[in-house]
Design an enzyme around this catalytic site. Sequence first.
Site, PDB file in Angstrom:
ATOM      1  N   ARG A   3     -49.355   0.090 -16.011  1.00 49.42           N
ATOM      2  CA  ARG A   3     -49.675   1.439 -16.495  1.00 49.42           C
ATOM      3  C   ARG A   3     -49.601   1.501 -18.011  1.00 49.42           C
ATOM      4  O   ARG A   3     -50.443   2.118 -18.664  1.00 49.42           O
ATOM      5  CB  ARG A   3     -48.733   2.465 -15.847  1.00 49.42           C
ATOM      6  CG  ARG A   3     -48.971   2.640 -14.355  1.00 49.42           C
ATOM      7  CD  ARG A   3     -47.892   3.463 -13.688  1.00 49.42           C
ATOM      8  NE  ARG A   3     -47.873   4.834 -14.179  1.00 49.42           N
ATOM      9  CZ  ARG A   3     -46.908   5.705 -13.833  1.00 49.42           C
ATOM     10  NH1 ARG A   3     -45.912   5.307 -13.032  1.00 49.42           N
ATOM     11  NH2 ARG A   3     -46.923   6.941 -14.304  1.00 49.42           N
ATOM     12  N   VAL A  55     -45.890  11.138 -18.067  1.00 53.65           N
ATOM     13  CA  VAL A  55     -45.054  10.180 -18.804  1.00 53.65           C
ATOM     14  C   VAL A  55     -45.903   9.363 -19.770  1.00 53.65           C
ATOM     15  O   VAL A  55     -45.401   8.464 -20.425  1.00 53.65           O
ATOM     16  CB  VAL A  55     -44.326   9.242 -17.821  1.00 53.65           C
ATOM     17  CG1 VAL A  55     -43.425  10.031 -16.876  1.00 53.65           C
ATOM     18  CG2 VAL A  55     -45.305   8.354 -17.044  1.00 53.65           C
ATOM     19  N   HIS A  70     -40.359  14.445 -16.816  1.00 59.14           N
ATOM     20  CA  HIS A  70     -40.238  13.231 -15.990  1.00 59.14           C
ATOM     21  C   HIS A  70     -40.101  11.971 -16.844  1.00 59.14           C
ATOM     22  O   HIS A  70     -40.222  10.849 -16.354  1.00 59.14           O
ATOM     23  CB  HIS A  70     -41.432  13.119 -15.033  1.00 59.14           C
ATOM     24  CG  HIS A  70     -41.448  14.211 -14.013  1.00 59.14           C
ATOM     25  ND1 HIS A  70     -42.574  14.555 -13.304  1.00 59.14           N
ATOM     26  CD2 HIS A  70     -40.479  15.058 -13.596  1.00 59.14           C
ATOM     27  CE1 HIS A  70     -42.290  15.568 -12.498  1.00 59.14           C
ATOM     28  NE2 HIS A  70     -41.040  15.891 -12.644  1.00 59.14           N
ATOM     29  N   CYS A 117     -30.938   1.460 -20.843  1.00 59.96           N
ATOM     30  CA  CYS A 117     -30.143   0.320 -20.370  1.00 59.96           C
ATOM     31  C   CYS A 117     -29.360   0.714 -19.124  1.00 59.96           C
ATOM     32  O   CYS A 117     -28.723   1.775 -19.095  1.00 59.96           O
ATOM     33  CB  CYS A 117     -29.176  -0.125 -21.462  1.00 59.96           C
ATOM     34  SG  CYS A 117     -28.082  -1.426 -20.901  1.00 59.96           S
ATOM     35  N   CYS A 145     -26.008  -5.027 -24.797  1.00 58.72           N
ATOM     36  CA  CYS A 145     -25.094  -5.538 -23.768  1.00 58.72           C
ATOM     37  C   CYS A 145     -25.785  -6.489 -22.798  1.00 58.72           C
ATOM     38  O   CYS A 145     -25.154  -6.922 -21.832  1.00 58.72           O
ATOM     39  CB  CYS A 145     -24.503  -4.349 -22.997  1.00 58.72           C
ATOM     40  SG  CYS A 145     -25.677  -3.595 -21.866  1.00 58.72           S
TER      41      CYS A 145
END
Length: 241
Positions: A72, A105, A121, A129, A152
């Site tokens: 997408r 989105v 959305h 993360c 991390c």
Amino acid sequence: MAAGSDLGILKEKVAKARSLTILTGAGISADSGVPTFRGADGLWRTFRAEDLATPEAFERDPRLVWEWYNWRRELIATKNPNPAHEAIVELERRCQEFWLITQNVDGLHPAAGSTKLSEIHGNIWKVRCTGCGVISENLEIPIPILPTCQLCHALLRPHIVWFGESLREEDLRRCDEALRACDLLLIIGTSGIVYPAAGFASVAKHVGALVIEINLESTPQSDLVDLSLQGRAKDLVPLLL
Ligand code: BV8
Ligand code: ZN
């Protein structure tokens, strides 16, 4: 195609609106070449969005879900805002009290210049993360198939609200405020099936706002709204200026 008289009425209502709220769905980006969810082009391989856009699907097969989002992103990266996105930026400039709520989105509203906006959305160009929760913009095409956090090293996920996940409190609060304050709600290019967005029309209606729908075809909301104009968003929305 919407009748001229209806368009005239709507144009006047928009010009006179004290507080304008707009809700958009995939239909507004269809004219930019972005596939919708339920349209003929909505399917990806053999999956339905509801099968992939869930925390369970990501738990089960994060590679598959990232492949889908990468597909997408690559598609959306070649698309531009269309005259409907641009007309909404102009309405934001003109209207004293204005808020835009989008289910999309694809990032085409902010790309067009919209600022008074809730992307309820999420946004496909943002990642989060799964370890430390840090949210960051990521424009990589293609994105590594299992991207990890620079801080991390935990797995990153799309910063998107999946089915079964609640919307962000801040967005819900801001949307509720805009729906209760508006005297005109414009609903553009949404099938009105996914909640809580599918319930927004009745919130505005409940406080006496005029609710108008622009869509290629009638939707489950068409009986609820005051006026339903049928046509392409790119053709109809600019006529409101
Ligand atoms: C939640 C991001 C708490 C992902 C998306 C109440 C009743 C029933 C079910 C529920 C309920 N409350 C909650 C649910 C469950 C669920 C839900 O609503 N399910 C549906 C399927 C029934 N909702 C949730 O899970 C939400 N979370 O409520 O959390 C909770 C949890 C569980 C249980 C209770 C409470 C989260 C929902 C958000 C999911 N994420 N997107 C991604 O994109 O990868 S939703 C996604 O689908 C889109 O964002 C959008 O919201 C929706 C697709 O709808 P549209 O945008 O309208 O697109 P569609 O293709 O359907 O239609 C396009 C329209 O445009 C058509 O009408 C067409 O005619 C028109 N059109 C086409 N071309 C044009 C055009 N119009 C004009 N011009 C054109 N050119
Ligand atoms: Zn991290």
